[in-house]
Design a protein around this motif. Sequence first.
Motif, mmCIF file in Angstrom:
data_model
loop_
_atom_site.group_PDB
_atom_site.id
_atom_site.type_symbol
_atom_site.label_atom_id
_atom_site.label_comp_id
_atom_site.label_asym_id
_atom_site.label_seq_id
_atom_site.Cartn_x
_atom_site.Cartn_y
_atom_site.Cartn_z
ATOM 1 N N SER A 208 85.153 67.825 94.635
ATOM 2 C CA SER A 208 84.541 69.086 94.441
ATOM 3 C C SER A 208 85.745 70.108 95.433
ATOM 4 N N GLU A 209 86.630 69.634 95.931
ATOM 5 C CA GLU A 209 87.451 70.596 96.635
ATOM 6 C C GLU A 209 88.652 70.986 95.627
ATOM 7 N N LEU A 210 88.700 70.218 94.538
ATOM 8 C CA LEU A 210 89.855 70.408 93.484
ATOM 9 C C LEU A 210 89.880 71.948 93.128
ATOM 10 N N GLU A 211 88.818 72.177 92.544
ATOM 11 C CA GLU A 211 88.623 73.449 91.722
ATOM 12 C C GLU A 211 89.063 74.527 92.643
ATOM 13 N N VAL A 212 88.732 74.520 93.954
ATOM 14 C CA VAL A 212 89.026 75.652 94.599
ATOM 15 C C VAL A 212 90.504 75.939 95.149
ATOM 16 N N HIS B 151 92.619 77.080 92.223
ATOM 17 C CA HIS B 151 92.553 78.391 91.671
ATOM 18 C C HIS B 151 93.171 79.590 92.821
ATOM 19 N N GLN B 152 93.824 78.940 93.875
ATOM 20 C CA GLN B 152 94.483 79.654 94.777
ATOM 21 C C GLN B 152 95.727 80.459 93.885
ATOM 22 N N ARG C 115 99.225 79.110 89.440
ATOM 23 C CA ARG C 115 100.317 79.083 88.468
ATOM 24 C C ARG C 115 100.983 78.036 88.152
ATOM 25 N N GLU C 116 101.363 77.048 89.290
ATOM 26 C CA GLU C 116 101.834 75.693 88.956
ATOM 27 C C GLU C 116 101.004 74.852 87.999
ATOM 28 N N PHE C 117 99.648 75.141 88.227
ATOM 29 C CA PHE C 117 98.641 74.223 87.482
ATOM 30 C C PHE C 117 98.710 74.833 86.233
ATOM 31 N N PHE C 118 98.667 76.160 85.980
ATOM 32 C CA PHE C 118 98.665 76.699 84.773
ATOM 33 C C PHE C 118 99.996 76.213 83.755
ATOM 34 N N LYS C 119 101.211 76.160 84.517
ATOM 35 C CA LYS C 119 102.057 75.597 83.675
ATOM 36 C C LYS C 119 102.121 74.146 83.453
#
Length: 189
Positions: free
Chosen positions: A79-83, A86-87, A92-96
């Motif tokens: 439940s905390e991962l999504e929040v 999205h910081q 940006r790291e996740f997007f890459k």
Amino acid sequence: IQALFAAYQDESIEEPAIGPEGIERLCEDLDVPPTDIRMLMFAYKLGAVRMGYFTQEEWRRGLLSMRVDSMEKLKECFSELEVEVHQTIAFREFFKYAFQYCCTEPRQKTLDLDTAAQMLQLVMPVSHYLEPFLEFLSEQSEYKALTLDQWQGFLRFSEETLPDMSNYDENQAWPLIIDNFVEWMSERR
């Protein structure tokens, strides 16, 4: 952590790992569809290199870093991962990572447009340009795949460009696909 790993481990894989079937069982236990963005975020937090597989070392390091040692804590963590992801900097790291995670073949440097479009819809935050960009990709015939530079260029474009594109500067170092997209958008107005 080891007991959780063992519950989902695929014994038929040479290197100790959780394979696709184990991941499906994990998803069932977490009550999360395998295609849910949280599974991709979880793979990101584990540092998983290969799509559909979590090695024992990835699992151990990832769960330790998330301070997870039980299914209950793993459910809380989801439940905390999504929040967290999205910081801005983490996103940006996740997007890459999302792009690289989809590159399943050795030395693969591009994503075919269908895969790229599906991933953009999954990982892209609300963007004024997402739907028009996906439409542009489906209508154009010049590009068959996206590179990481183009992928990240679209994120930067989405973050920096006003909805009316009045601040778009073609003299900046944009990937050519972004210039072509802006030209396509301008012709449609």
